[in-house]
Design a protein around this motif. Structure first.
Motif, PDB file in Angstrom:
ATOM      1  N   PRO A 139       0.735  -1.296   0.182  1.00 25.72           N
ATOM      2  CA  PRO A 139      -0.051   0.108   0.013  1.00 25.72           C
ATOM      3  C   PRO A 139       0.902   1.414  -0.031  1.00 25.72           C
ATOM      4  O   PRO A 139       0.154   2.316  -0.054  1.00 25.72           O
ATOM      5  N   GLY A 140       1.960   1.199   0.126  1.00 20.52           N
ATOM      6  CA  GLY A 140       3.036   2.319   0.426  1.00 20.52           C
ATOM      7  C   GLY A 140       3.159   3.261  -0.686  1.00 20.52           C
ATOM      8  O   GLY A 140       2.686   3.229  -1.880  1.00 20.52           O
ATOM      9  N   LEU A 141       3.820   4.367  -0.243  1.00 20.21           N
ATOM     10  CA  LEU A 141       4.106   5.477  -1.258  1.00 20.21           C
ATOM     11  C   LEU A 141       5.124   5.365  -2.340  1.00 20.21           C
ATOM     12  O   LEU A 141       4.996   5.648  -3.531  1.00 20.21           O
ATOM     13  N   TYR A 142       6.223   4.918  -2.141  1.00 13.63           N
ATOM     14  CA  TYR A 142       7.315   4.724  -2.936  1.00 13.63           C
ATOM     15  C   TYR A 142       7.429   3.523  -3.683  1.00 13.63           C
ATOM     16  O   TYR A 142       7.774   3.322  -4.898  1.00 13.63           O
ATOM     17  N   LEU A 143       6.893   2.306  -3.108  1.00 12.56           N
ATOM     18  CA  LEU A 143       6.791   0.976  -3.667  1.00 12.56           C
ATOM     19  C   LEU A 143       5.666   0.531  -4.222  1.00 12.56           C
ATOM     20  O   LEU A 143       5.424  -0.485  -4.675  1.00 12.56           O
ATOM     21  N   GLY A 144       4.437   1.053  -3.652  1.00 10.92           N
ATOM     22  CA  GLY A 144       2.962   0.467  -3.647  1.00 10.92           C
ATOM     23  C   GLY A 144       1.901   1.475  -4.372  1.00 10.92           C
ATOM     24  O   GLY A 144       2.115   2.340  -4.816  1.00 10.92           O
ATOM     25  N   SER A 145       0.797   0.919  -4.047  1.00 14.68           N
ATOM     26  CA  SER A 145      -0.311   1.612  -4.938  1.00 14.68           C
ATOM     27  C   SER A 145      -0.514   3.061  -4.378  1.00 14.68           C
ATOM     28  O   SER A 145      -1.063   3.663  -5.386  1.00 14.68           O
ATOM     29  N   ALA A 146      -0.492   3.448  -3.222  1.00 15.37           N
ATOM     30  CA  ALA A 146      -0.662   4.923  -2.761  1.00 15.37           C
ATOM     31  C   ALA A 146       0.114   6.010  -3.603  1.00 15.37           C
ATOM     32  O   ALA A 146      -0.498   6.793  -4.411  1.00 15.37           O
ATOM     33  N   GLY A 147       1.667   5.324  -3.714  1.00 11.38           N
ATOM     34  CA  GLY A 147       2.319   6.267  -4.646  1.00 11.38           C
ATOM     35  C   GLY A 147       1.793   6.284  -6.313  1.00 11.38           C
ATOM     36  O   GLY A 147       1.885   7.188  -6.869  1.00 11.38           O
ATOM     37  N   ILE A 148       1.522   4.974  -6.603  1.00 15.41           N
ATOM     38  CA  ILE A 148       0.947   4.973  -8.020  1.00 15.41           C
ATOM     39  C   ILE A 148      -0.491   5.660  -8.211  1.00 15.41           C
ATOM     40  O   ILE A 148      -0.315   6.481  -9.334  1.00 15.41           O
ATOM     41  N   ALA A 149      -1.155   5.687  -7.040  1.00 12.65           N
ATOM     42  CA  ALA A 149      -2.285   6.599  -7.387  1.00 12.65           C
ATOM     43  C   ALA A 149      -1.914   8.206  -7.563  1.00 12.65           C
ATOM     44  O   ALA A 149      -2.431   8.860  -8.105  1.00 12.65           O
ATOM     45  N   TRP A 150      -1.109   8.608  -6.645  1.00 12.81           N
ATOM     46  CA  TRP A 150      -0.412  10.113  -6.665  1.00 12.81           C
ATOM     47  C   TRP A 150      -0.087  10.457  -7.967  1.00 12.81           C
ATOM     48  O   TRP A 150      -0.082  11.118  -8.630  1.00 12.81           O
ATOM     49  N   GLY A 151       0.944   9.411  -8.411  1.00 10.61           N
ATOM     50  CA  GLY A 151       1.579   9.497  -9.833  1.00 10.61           C
ATOM     51  C   GLY A 151       0.460   9.533 -11.021  1.00 10.61           C
ATOM     52  O   GLY A 151       0.595  10.465 -11.980  1.00 10.61           O
ATOM     53  N   LEU A 152      -0.552   8.763 -10.853  1.00 13.74           N
ATOM     54  CA  LEU A 152      -1.432   8.820 -11.956  1.00 13.74           C
ATOM     55  C   LEU A 152      -2.388  10.157 -11.687  1.00 13.74           C
ATOM     56  O   LEU A 152      -2.755  10.711 -12.806  1.00 13.74           O
ATOM     57  N   TRP A 153      -2.548  10.806 -10.622  1.00 12.24           N
ATOM     58  CA  TRP A 153      -3.077  11.973 -10.500  1.00 12.24           C
ATOM     59  C   TRP A 153      -2.220  12.974 -11.314  1.00 12.24           C
ATOM     60  O   TRP A 153      -2.875  13.606 -12.029  1.00 12.24           O
ATOM     61  N   GLU A 154      -1.153  13.036 -10.921  1.00 11.36           N
ATOM     62  CA  GLU A 154      -0.180  13.889 -11.879  1.00 11.36           C
ATOM     63  C   GLU A 154      -0.058  13.688 -13.240  1.00 11.36           C
ATOM     64  O   GLU A 154       0.204  14.833 -14.032  1.00 11.36           O
TER      65      GLU A 154
END
Length: 628
Positions: free
Chosen positions: A321-336
């Motif tokens: 679920p994390g920011l740098y290796l997981g789905s939270a970070g992927i969500a942030w990147g997709l938003w950008e």
């Protein structure tokens, strides 16, 4: 290997050590004996550091921030003694008809630096001409490019030059990717160390691509012996101009684009090997992190790249679920990337992840997920996202361990890390942003306690600045680290924001001392997480928040060091990842993160802001200050 097993090689090594007794360059053999099914070689213990550790610990360009001339001259004088004795030792080995075969900075031990007393250890690859069958053991970065079949004396001469280069700076792994890097580093390090041209030239000649041009070890010793005792005046180093920076960034983006392999399933771009142990999309090593970088540098990402990313299913069993290796970070990147609805869906799917509450930190854990919730709340105004961020804050408040040093969050094994990525300071930054988003003072107080925990463990160096021990509380690795991931740059990234918001003068005083640990032109890697780009990115933070020009000057100096690692390819510019063994274009270790820093530096006057997943728009009104 060549029909010889480990037992054969041990017997051979024992015999060679006997042949070399009296030379003073190898350990004395003591015994060779069998016990049950094993063969043991006993040899003299050589106290000291191998040349690799010696260089890291004593080279003033690595070990110190701004070394004075006397310190630099003292190191060069030590090197000259070491080089002479090593060259004469190799000559003595050759006189006995023996080839070293595999010589590197790891198998040369400095027994007494003041005397230049060294020993060559680990003769497993050595062989006696006309007696032994040569092995093919070799060390990348020290093996001659002209080596064919059995290693020769000329190959040992190349290795001698490579070892000398390695004592200027341990960058030899890069040579297999970019052989011309030897000239670049010899010129840069030679200039900054004031190494006389004769010494620089002899290293280049030893490492010549024409074997017959390489001087003998005795010739090397004679040349070094007559090098002037005083260091040459170092040339004035000119940092890259804005136009040069923009050209490098453009070439980086070009190479990233041409290196995409749309037919692969396991990864899209060349990346750190860790991508194969994690997932193909994650921010640190996967496609989303690279695409995010391209979108900030070029303003857009091609439809083909977006399609590749969107075609990868994000399975909770495979994506943490994390920011740098997981789905939270992927969500942030997709938003950008402008994929807002997919980003929201991805983050919602993370809400009930089985691992979400296993760790507290920014890199892997709940704080990174909370940061993403805040980012998407700022973009949508959705109260539910802010509520989830508050839930993370509440969980952090209840799960913390507090003591006189502040508060921290042990991992599943009970270990408390220091630094931004896995330590309390990264969590502190999330709590500061949460305070700004909610107005709740309790989150600010908790964040200050978390930051205090890391700052309490900072150590004062001999030069008076602060640095962060690497590792976990109670089992530090006896290493001070200046990187973003786990060292001074990461903690200072948080500290400068707490100062900007609170204007606490103690924060500013500490910041000035901690920031000095990032004033470096040379580190072993150029990347964002554990390299120069992470240092430079913090320095731009310090410049933007304090307005002090010294930080901008140091950021340009950092960029000069990064430029030494450039690898020219037909499609543009590439950079090596960690360990320098392979090209990486990823966000954490490769050219995506490097390009983002250089792009930000080229636009420093415009204050484009930190690209490394911060929420500084919440600090609007605090982002530029004066220190008085």
């Amino acid at each position: 290997m060549n029909g010889r097993d480990a037992v054969d090689r041990l017997r051979k090594e024992y015999r060679l050590l006997q042949r070399l007794q009296g030379t003073g360059i190898t350990p004395a053999p003591i015994d060779l004996f069998e016990d049950w099914e094993h063969l043991f070689l006993v040899e003299e213990y050589i106290p000291g550091l191998d040349l690799g550790h010696f260089t890291i610990g004593f080279n003033p360009l690595i070990a110190k921030i701004h070394p004075d001339v006397r310190t630099i001259e003292a190191y060069v004088a030590l090197l000259q003694k070491i080089w002479i004795n090593l060259a004469l030792g190799i000559a003595a080995i050759h006189d006995r008809g023996i080839i070293c075969g595999d010589l590197s900075i790891k198998n040369v031990v400095v027994r007494n630096a003041e005397l230049g007393d060294v020993r060559i250890i680990d003769l497993e690859a050595a062989w006696e001409d006309g007696v032994d069958a040569p092995t093919q053991l070799m060390t990348p970065g020290f093996s001659s490019p002209t080596r064919r079949g059995a290693p020769s004396k000329e190959d040992d001469r190349y290795a001698l030059g490579a070892v000398m280069l390695g004592t200027l700076f341990p960058m030899n792994n890069l040579l297999d990717l970019e052989p011309s890097a030897k000239e670049v580093f010899i010129e840069a390090l030679g200039g900054d160390l004031g190494l006389p041209e004769q010494a620089q030239h002899v290293i280049e000649k030893c490492m010549s691509n024409v074997a017959s041009e390489r001087p003998t070890p005795r010739q090397v010793a004679e040349i070094i012996r007559h090098v002037p005792a005083q260091c040459a005046t170092a040339p004035v180093s000119t940092p890259p101009s804005r136009e040069e920076l923009l050209e490098i960034v453009s070439d980086i983006a070009d190479y990233i684009c041409v290196s995409a392999d749309l037919d692969r399933e396991d990864r899209l771009y060349p990346a750190d090997p860790f991508v194969f142990l994690t997932n193909p999309l994650g921010v640190a090593h996967g496609a989303v992190g690279v695409a995010y970088a391209l979108s900030r540098i070029e303003g857009e990402v091609s439809k083909l790249i977006r399609s590749w990313i969107l075609s990868r299913p994000i399975n909770p069993d495979q994506y943490p679920p994390g920011l740098y290796l997981g789905s939270a970070g992927i969500a942030w990147g997709l938003w950008e990337l402008g994929l807002e609805e997919v980003a929201l869906q991805t983050l919602r799917a993370t809400d009930n992840h089985a691992l979400l509450w296993d760790l507290a930190d920014v890199f892997y854990g709940a704080a990174g997920y909370g940061l993403t919730c805040l980012r998407l709340h700022q973009g949508t105004g959705d109260q539910a996202l802010l509520d989830r961020a508050v839930q993370v804050g509440d969980w952090l408040a209840h799960s913390r361990i507090s003591d006189v040093r502040g508060c921290h969050w042990p991992d599943k094994e009970g270990r408390s890390w220091l630094g931004y990525a896995r330590g309390a300071s990264g969590i502190a930054l999330f709590l500061l942003y949460l305070h700004l988003a909610t107005g709740e003072e309790r989150f600010l107080k908790l964040g200050e306690e978390a930051l205090a925990f890391d700052l309490t463990h900072a150590l004062t160096t001999e030069e008076g600045y602060l640095s962060i021990p690497r590792g976990t509380v109670g089992s530090f690795e006896n290493v001070l680290t200046h990187y973003w991931l786990d060292g001074s740059a990461g903690v200072a990234t948080v500290l400068v924001r707490f100062w900007a918001y609170t204007k606490n003068t103690e924060y500013l005083d500490t910041l000035k001392r901690l920031a000095q640990d990032t004033f470096r032109k040379y580190t072993v890697f150029p990347g964002l997480f554990r390299g120069l780009s992470g240092l430079g990115n913090f320095l731009l933070d310090a410049y933007e928040f304090t307005g002090e020009e010294c930080y901008l000057h140091e950021a340009y100096r950092t960029a000069s060091g990064i430029a030494l690692f450039k690898i020219r390819r037909s499609g543009g510019l590439a950079f090596p990842g960690e360990q320098l063994y392979r090209i990486s274009t990823d966000f954490g270790t490769g050219s995506a993160g490097i390009g983002l820093f250089l792009h930000r530096l080229a636009h420093a006057g415009q204050q484009v802001g930190n690209f490394n997943f911060t929420l500084d728009h919440l600090l609007q009104g605090y982002s530029v200050g004066t220190t008085g």
